[in-house]
Each structure stands twice: as structure tokens, then as C-alpha cells.
Design a protein around this motif. Structure first.
Motif, PDB file in Angstrom:
ATOM      1  N   UNK A  93      43.236 -19.307  37.866  1.00  0.00           N
ATOM      2  CA  UNK A  93      44.629 -19.715  37.699  1.00  0.00           C
ATOM      3  C   UNK A  93      44.750 -20.982  36.871  1.00  0.00           C
ATOM      4  N   UNK A  94      44.370 -20.881  35.594  1.00  0.00           N
ATOM      5  CA  UNK A  94      44.516 -22.010  34.692  1.00  0.00           C
ATOM      6  C   UNK A  94      45.972 -22.207  34.268  1.00  0.00           C
ATOM      7  N   UNK A  95      46.755 -21.154  34.313  1.00  0.00           N
ATOM      8  CA  UNK A  95      48.149 -21.232  33.864  1.00  0.00           C
ATOM      9  C   UNK A  95      48.976 -22.016  34.876  1.00  0.00           C
ATOM     10  N   UNK A  96      49.709 -22.989  34.391  1.00  0.00           N
ATOM     11  CA  UNK A  96      50.553 -23.798  35.267  1.00  0.00           C
ATOM     12  C   UNK A  96      51.932 -23.181  35.467  1.00  0.00           C
ATOM     13  N   UNK A  97      52.377 -22.421  34.501  1.00  0.00           N
ATOM     14  CA  UNK A  97      53.707 -21.793  34.614  1.00  0.00           C
ATOM     15  C   UNK A  97      53.568 -20.394  35.183  1.00  0.00           C
ATOM     16  N   UNK A  98      54.524 -20.015  36.007  1.00  0.00           N
ATOM     17  CA  UNK A  98      54.442 -18.713  36.668  1.00  0.00           C
ATOM     18  C   UNK A  98      54.603 -17.556  35.696  1.00  0.00           C
ATOM     19  N   UNK A  99      55.403 -17.701  34.639  1.00  0.00           N
ATOM     20  CA  UNK A  99      55.546 -16.593  33.684  1.00  0.00           C
ATOM     21  C   UNK A  99      54.263 -16.357  32.896  1.00  0.00           C
ATOM     22  N   UNK A 100      53.535 -17.425  32.575  1.00  0.00           N
ATOM     23  CA  UNK A 100      52.249 -17.254  31.895  1.00  0.00           C
ATOM     24  C   UNK A 100      51.212 -16.624  32.824  1.00  0.00           C
ATOM     25  N   UNK A 101      51.230 -17.028  34.090  1.00  0.00           N
ATOM     26  CA  UNK A 101      50.289 -16.454  35.053  1.00  0.00           C
ATOM     27  C   UNK A 101      50.577 -14.975  35.271  1.00  0.00           C
ATOM     28  N   UNK A 102      51.854 -14.614  35.378  1.00  0.00           N
ATOM     29  CA  UNK A 102      52.210 -13.200  35.527  1.00  0.00           C
ATOM     30  C   UNK A 102      51.788 -12.409  34.291  1.00  0.00           C
ATOM     31  N   UNK A 103      51.905 -13.003  33.115  1.00  0.00           N
ATOM     32  CA  UNK A 103      51.476 -12.324  31.886  1.00  0.00           C
ATOM     33  C   UNK A 103      49.974 -12.068  31.901  1.00  0.00           C
ATOM     34  N   UNK A 104      49.187 -13.035  32.373  1.00  0.00           N
ATOM     35  CA  UNK A 104      47.732 -12.814  32.426  1.00  0.00           C
ATOM     36  C   UNK A 104      47.388 -11.759  33.476  1.00  0.00           C
ATOM     37  N   UNK A 105      48.137 -11.700  34.568  1.00  0.00           N
ATOM     38  CA  UNK A 105      47.923 -10.649  35.565  1.00  0.00           C
ATOM     39  C   UNK A 105      48.262  -9.285  34.971  1.00  0.00           C
ATOM     40  N   UNK A 106      49.340  -9.222  34.202  1.00  0.00           N
ATOM     41  CA  UNK A 106      49.726  -7.960  33.581  1.00  0.00           C
ATOM     42  C   UNK A 106      48.703  -7.513  32.536  1.00  0.00           C
ATOM     43  N   UNK A 107      48.154  -8.437  31.780  1.00  0.00           N
ATOM     44  CA  UNK A 107      47.109  -8.078  30.819  1.00  0.00           C
ATOM     45  C   UNK A 107      45.865  -7.552  31.526  1.00  0.00           C
ATOM     46  N   UNK A 108      45.492  -8.201  32.613  1.00  0.00           N
ATOM     47  CA  UNK A 108      44.345  -7.713  33.386  1.00  0.00           C
ATOM     48  C   UNK A 108      44.647  -6.333  33.969  1.00  0.00           C
ATOM     49  N   UNK A 109      45.887  -6.108  34.385  1.00  0.00           N
ATOM     50  CA  UNK A 109      46.270  -4.807  34.945  1.00  0.00           C
ATOM     51  C   UNK A 109      46.218  -3.712  33.889  1.00  0.00           C
ATOM     52  N   UNK A 110      46.584  -4.051  32.677  1.00  0.00           N
ATOM     53  CA  UNK A 110      46.484  -3.077  31.586  1.00  0.00           C
ATOM     54  C   UNK A 110      45.029  -2.675  31.380  1.00  0.00           C
ATOM     55  N   UNK A 111      44.139  -3.657  31.428  1.00  0.00           N
ATOM     56  CA  UNK A 111      42.717  -3.334  31.278  1.00  0.00           C
ATOM     57  C   UNK A 111      42.219  -2.477  32.430  1.00  0.00           C
ATOM     58  N   UNK A 112      42.731  -2.698  33.632  1.00  0.00           N
ATOM     59  CA  UNK A 112      42.355  -1.860  34.776  1.00  0.00           C
ATOM     60  C   UNK A 112      42.843  -0.436  34.556  1.00  0.00           C
ATOM     61  N   UNK A 113      44.069  -0.275  34.038  1.00  0.00           N
ATOM     62  CA  UNK A 113      44.591   1.051  33.725  1.00  0.00           C
ATOM     63  C   UNK A 113      43.710   1.733  32.678  1.00  0.00           C
ATOM     64  N   UNK A 114      43.349   1.011  31.625  1.00  0.00           N
ATOM     65  CA  UNK A 114      42.548   1.602  30.550  1.00  0.00           C
ATOM     66  C   UNK A 114      41.174   2.015  31.050  1.00  0.00           C
ATOM     67  N   UNK A 115      40.584   1.235  31.930  1.00  0.00           N
ATOM     68  CA  UNK A 115      39.274   1.599  32.480  1.00  0.00           C
ATOM     69  C   UNK A 115      39.332   2.889  33.286  1.00  0.00           C
ATOM     70  N   UNK A 116      40.475   3.162  33.898  1.00  0.00           N
ATOM     71  CA  UNK A 116      40.572   4.391  34.699  1.00  0.00           C
ATOM     72  C   UNK A 116      40.589   5.630  33.829  1.00  0.00           C
ATOM     73  N   UNK A 117      40.863   5.464  32.536  1.00  0.00           N
ATOM     74  CA  UNK A 117      40.888   6.612  31.628  1.00  0.00           C
ATOM     75  C   UNK A 117      39.629   6.721  30.780  1.00  0.00           C
ATOM     76  N   UNK A 118      38.692   5.803  30.941  1.00  0.00           N
ATOM     77  CA  UNK A 118      37.456   5.861  30.164  1.00  0.00           C
ATOM     78  C   UNK A 118      36.596   7.026  30.613  1.00  0.00           C
ATOM     79  N   UNK A 119      35.888   7.606  29.686  1.00  0.00           N
ATOM     80  CA  UNK A 119      34.962   8.674  29.992  1.00  0.00           C
ATOM     81  C   UNK A 119      33.652   8.072  30.496  1.00  0.00           C
ATOM     82  N   UNK A 120      33.133   8.617  31.569  1.00  0.00           N
ATOM     83  CA  UNK A 120      31.882   8.102  32.130  1.00  0.00           C
ATOM     84  C   UNK A 120      30.684   8.898  31.647  1.00  0.00           C
ATOM     85  N   UNK A 121      30.916   9.974  30.959  1.00  0.00           N
ATOM     86  CA  UNK A 121      29.775  10.779  30.491  1.00  0.00           C
ATOM     87  C   UNK A 121      29.519  10.582  29.021  1.00  0.00           C
TER      88      UNK A 121
END
Length: 142
Positions: A114-142
Motif C-alpha cells: 500500500x504505497x498509494x496514499x490516496x484511495x482512488x490510486x489504491x483502488x486503481x492498483x487493486x483493479x489492475x491486479x484484478x485484471x491480471x488475475x482475470x487474464x491468468x484464468x484464461x491462460x492455457x496451461x498446456x
């Protein structure tokens, strides 16, 4: 964001699907009550869905809202509750999808430290991490 005896604190509220992928995210102050703070997040729940939440979300208003939407709130009751509701322990075990999402979220350094001091910046970093979590769920494992 919120001030408590431990300093500035923030709670992350997440609504995830059965695969543990985030659908809605929200930040609140650390001292805010969970059930009242996250009530507006439940608008995305459709008829036939099951809401799995911990004891902090146990309220009559939440259960009435879910039944009016045609969904079932499988929330463990608070120990001091007099009125009981139907509860399935087997279905409640599936709630670990939320805990797994938070575990994945904390692997991102910007969220964990939590380096972000403002809540909107922190929410943006959480949303970016969530996008990466979504993308990982669609990756092919084979």
C-alpha cells in the motif's frame, strides 16, 4: 483512508464469482461496518445466485434484499443471533474462493505494501491486479 488506533486503515470488499475472479471491488474505511458498507455491491447478484459471506455481513436487511432478488444468502449467523436461518455448511466451504482471491491479490507488491496514499490510486492498483488475475484464468496451461 480511515483512522484507527493502529493508524490509517482501509478495507477491501470484493464480490467474486465461483472461479475466484473479481466482479465488484470497493474500498471503505477500516472502522466502517462491513455489512452496511458493501450493501451497494450486491446489485449485481442475479436470481438463482448464492451469496456466500462471512459473519460480518449477517443482517436481516441483507437477507431480505437477497430474497427479494431471488437469490439465497448463505451467511453464517452471528453467535448471539436469536432468529435462525437456513444455512448449509457444505456450500459455505466454497467461500474459500474469496480467500484465494485475496491471497492472489496480496502477491502484487503495490497492493500488499500500500504505497498509494490516496484511495482512488489504491483502488486503481487493486483493479489492475484484478485484471491480471482475470487474464491468468484464461491462460492455457498446456
Amino acid at each position: 483512508m480511515g483512522r484507527s488506533r493502529g493508524g490509517l486503515t482501509t478495507k477491501i470488499h470484493a464480490l467474486v464469482d465461483a472461479e475466484g475472479r473479481p466482479i465488484r471491488l470497493k474500498l471503505t474505511e477500516g472502522q466502517a461496518h462491513d455489512g452496511r458498507s458493501a450493501a451497494d455491491m450486491l446489485d449485481t447478484i442475479q436470481p438463482g445466485n448464492i451469496l456466500l459471506a462471512d459473519r460480518a455481513y449477517d443482517s436481516d436487511a441483507l437477507r431480505e434484499k437477497m430474497s427479494a432478488r431471488g437469490a439465497w444468502a448463505n451467511v453464517r449467523a452471528m453467535p448471539n443471533r436469536v432468529k435462525t436461518f437456513p444455512f448449509s455448511a457444505w456450500v459455505y466451504r466454497q467461500r474459500n474462493a474469496v480467500e484465494r482471491f485475496f491471497n492472489k491479490l496480496k502477491h502484487f507488491r503495490a497492493v500488499a505494501t500500500r504505497y498509494d496514499k490516496r484511495d482512488d490510486n489504491f483502488l486503481a492498483s487493486i483493479q489492475l491486479a484484478s485484471i491480471r488475475i482475470w487474464l491468468r484464468s484464461y491462460e492455457s496451461v498446456s
